[in-house]
Structures are given as structure tokens and as C-alpha cells.
Design an enzyme around this catalytic site. Structure first.
Site, mmCIF file in Angstrom:
data_model
loop_
_atom_site.group_PDB
_atom_site.id
_atom_site.type_symbol
_atom_site.label_atom_id
_atom_site.label_comp_id
_atom_site.label_asym_id
_atom_site.label_seq_id
_atom_site.Cartn_x
_atom_site.Cartn_y
_atom_site.Cartn_z
ATOM 1 N N CYS A 4 9.962 65.373 13.710
ATOM 2 C CA CYS A 4 9.836 66.048 14.992
ATOM 3 C C CYS A 4 8.626 66.981 14.915
ATOM 4 C CB CYS A 4 11.097 66.828 15.348
ATOM 5 S SG CYS A 4 10.866 67.913 16.778
ATOM 6 N N CYS A 7 9.448 70.674 15.278
ATOM 7 C CA CYS A 7 10.082 71.217 14.071
ATOM 8 C C CYS A 7 9.019 71.482 13.004
ATOM 9 C CB CYS A 7 11.148 70.267 13.536
ATOM 10 S SG CYS A 7 12.716 70.355 14.431
ATOM 11 N N ASP A 30 -0.404 74.693 24.402
ATOM 12 C CA ASP A 30 -0.311 73.226 24.476
ATOM 13 C C ASP A 30 -1.652 72.616 24.060
ATOM 14 O OD1 ASP A 30 1.697 71.109 26.232
ATOM 15 O OD2 ASP A 30 -0.318 70.429 25.702
ATOM 16 N N HIS A 46 16.486 72.643 16.533
ATOM 17 C CA HIS A 46 16.169 71.345 17.138
ATOM 18 C C HIS A 46 17.315 70.848 18.005
ATOM 19 C CE1 HIS A 46 14.396 67.278 17.420
ATOM 20 N NE2 HIS A 46 15.665 66.929 17.536
ATOM 21 N N ASN A 86 10.782 69.239 31.046
ATOM 22 C CA ASN A 86 10.923 67.801 31.261
ATOM 23 C C ASN A 86 12.135 67.295 30.483
ATOM 24 O OD1 ASN A 86 8.653 67.390 32.938
ATOM 25 N ND2 ASN A 86 7.289 67.429 31.168
ATOM 26 N N GLY A 92 9.158 62.127 31.885
ATOM 27 C CA GLY A 92 8.007 61.999 30.989
ATOM 28 C C GLY A 92 8.110 62.854 29.749
ATOM 29 N N THR A 94 7.989 63.680 26.220
ATOM 30 C CA THR A 94 7.395 62.943 25.108
ATOM 31 C C THR A 94 7.792 63.503 23.754
ATOM 32 O OG1 THR A 94 5.403 64.302 25.239
ATOM 33 C CG2 THR A 94 5.376 62.208 26.438
ATOM 34 N N HIS A 99 11.684 72.109 25.136
ATOM 35 C CA HIS A 99 10.567 73.044 25.246
ATOM 36 C C HIS A 99 10.360 73.401 26.698
ATOM 37 C CE1 HIS A 99 9.116 68.879 25.209
ATOM 38 N NE2 HIS A 99 8.202 69.258 26.094
ATOM 39 N N HIS A 101 7.540 74.437 29.327
ATOM 40 C CA HIS A 101 6.122 74.577 29.637
ATOM 41 C C HIS A 101 5.937 75.861 30.452
ATOM 42 C CE1 HIS A 101 4.823 70.347 28.703
ATOM 43 N NE2 HIS A 101 6.111 70.123 28.892
HETATM 44 P P1 5GP Z 1 6.674 66.846 27.345
HETATM 45 O O1 5GP Z 1 5.906 65.761 28.023
HETATM 46 O O2 5GP Z 1 7.546 66.337 26.228
HETATM 47 O O3 5GP Z 1 7.413 67.735 28.311
HETATM 48 O O4 5GP Z 1 5.573 67.791 26.722
HETATM 49 C C1 5GP Z 1 5.125 67.734 25.418
HETATM 50 C C2 5GP Z 1 3.906 68.591 25.355
HETATM 51 O O5 5GP Z 1 3.604 68.834 23.992
HETATM 52 C C3 5GP Z 1 2.659 67.953 25.980
HETATM 53 O O6 5GP Z 1 2.158 68.786 27.006
HETATM 54 C C4 5GP Z 1 1.702 67.807 24.798
HETATM 55 O O7 5GP Z 1 0.355 68.066 25.154
HETATM 56 C C5 5GP Z 1 2.226 68.846 23.818
HETATM 57 N N1 5GP Z 1 1.997 68.506 22.417
HETATM 58 C C6 5GP Z 1 2.288 67.316 21.814
HETATM 59 N N2 5GP Z 1 1.962 67.368 20.512
HETATM 60 C C7 5GP Z 1 1.466 68.609 20.284
HETATM 61 C C8 5GP Z 1 0.963 69.262 19.119
HETATM 62 O O8 5GP Z 1 0.893 68.709 18.015
HETATM 63 N N3 5GP Z 1 0.546 70.545 19.265
HETATM 64 C C9 5GP Z 1 0.608 71.203 20.465
HETATM 65 N N4 5GP Z 1 0.164 72.460 20.487
HETATM 66 N N5 5GP Z 1 1.072 70.619 21.588
HETATM 67 C C10 5GP Z 1 1.498 69.334 21.495
HETATM 68 ZN ZN ZN Z 2 12.534 69.371 16.503
#
Ligand code: 5GP
Ligand code: ZN
Length: 111
Positions: A4, A7, A30, A46, A86, A92, A94, A99, A101
């Protein structure tokens, strides 16, 4: 949790631009910002979904919201901000680690 990415950021195994950290949560920038200010508030524990929130996690996320509100002016968000969580595929999501935003630093459109 193994594999993860959040994590790993919590554990300091991969770098992130942290702007706040305490025993329960971290806030970092981000990596692909979609607003002038785009931060992610992440619980250190987590879990993936709001539907996994038992009483302690409910308290934890409530505290996270209160801390975000308290620190917003120090994060350059005096003009207001938007919080987004999200949930699952249709939204979406990912990264499978809950988390929040935090978007701001500009006038935000609605889309
Ligand atoms: P989700 O689409 O899951 O709501 O948002 C995941 C967010 O995590 C995305 O905006 C993506 O840019 C951010 N993100 C993914 N991997 C990393 C990373 O390694 N470091 C940071 N700082 N942000 C990440
Ligand atoms: Zn995690």
C-alpha cells in the site's frame, strides 16, 4: 499493509512532501495536483472505505476533519477549500487506503 503506497509513506519508506503529522494522521502534497493546493490527509491506520468505519475509526476521521479545519489557515487555505473522499471504482479511487483530498488555493469549479 504490504504494497500500500500510503502505508509506505506513513512508514517513511517512500518520500512525500509532508505538511503535517501527528500520531494518528499525516497530510502531504498530492504528487499530481489538480488545484493550486492539493493535499491528502491520510489516517496512519490502513483501511480502504468509509463502510469499514467502526466506532474508533469514526472518531479518528472526525478528529481528522477537525484538525484539517484547525490547520487550514496555516496551509494557505484561508479562502476556503473542498474535501473529497473517493470511494471505490465508480469514484475513481486508485489508492486503497482511505484519504481525504484537500483542494484549494484558488476558486474551484464544480465538475
Ligand atoms: P484517489 O484517486 O485514490 O482518490 O486518489 C489518490 C491520489 O493519490 C491521487 O490524487 C494521486 O495523485 C495521489 N498519489 C498516488 N501515489 C502517490 C504518491 O506516491 N505520492 C503522493 N504524494 N501522492 C500520490
Ligand atoms: Zn495503507
Amino acid at each position: 499493509m504490504e504494497n500500500c503506497i500510503f502505508c509506505k509513506i506513513v512508514a517513511g519508506e517512500i518520500p512525500a512532501a509532508k505538511v503535517y503529522e501527528d500520531g494518528e494522521m499525516i497530510i502531504f502534497k498530492d504528487i499530481e495536483p489538480i488545484a493550486q493546493i492539493h493535499l491528502l490527509a491520510v489516517p496512519k491506520e490502513h483501511f480502504k472505505l468509509l463502510s469499514e468505519m467502526d466506532a474508533p475509526r469514526t472518531a479518528l476521521v472526525g478528529c481528522m476533519l477537525a484538525k484539517i479545519a484547525a490547520f487550514a489557515p496555516k496551509l494557505g487555505l484561508d479562502g476556503g477549500y473542498r474535501l473529497v473522499i473517493n470511494q471505490g471504482e465508480d469514484a475513481g479511487q486508485t489508492v486503497p487506503h482511505l484519504h481525504i483530498h484537500i483542494l484549494g488555493g484558488q476558486k474551484l469549479g464544480w465538475a
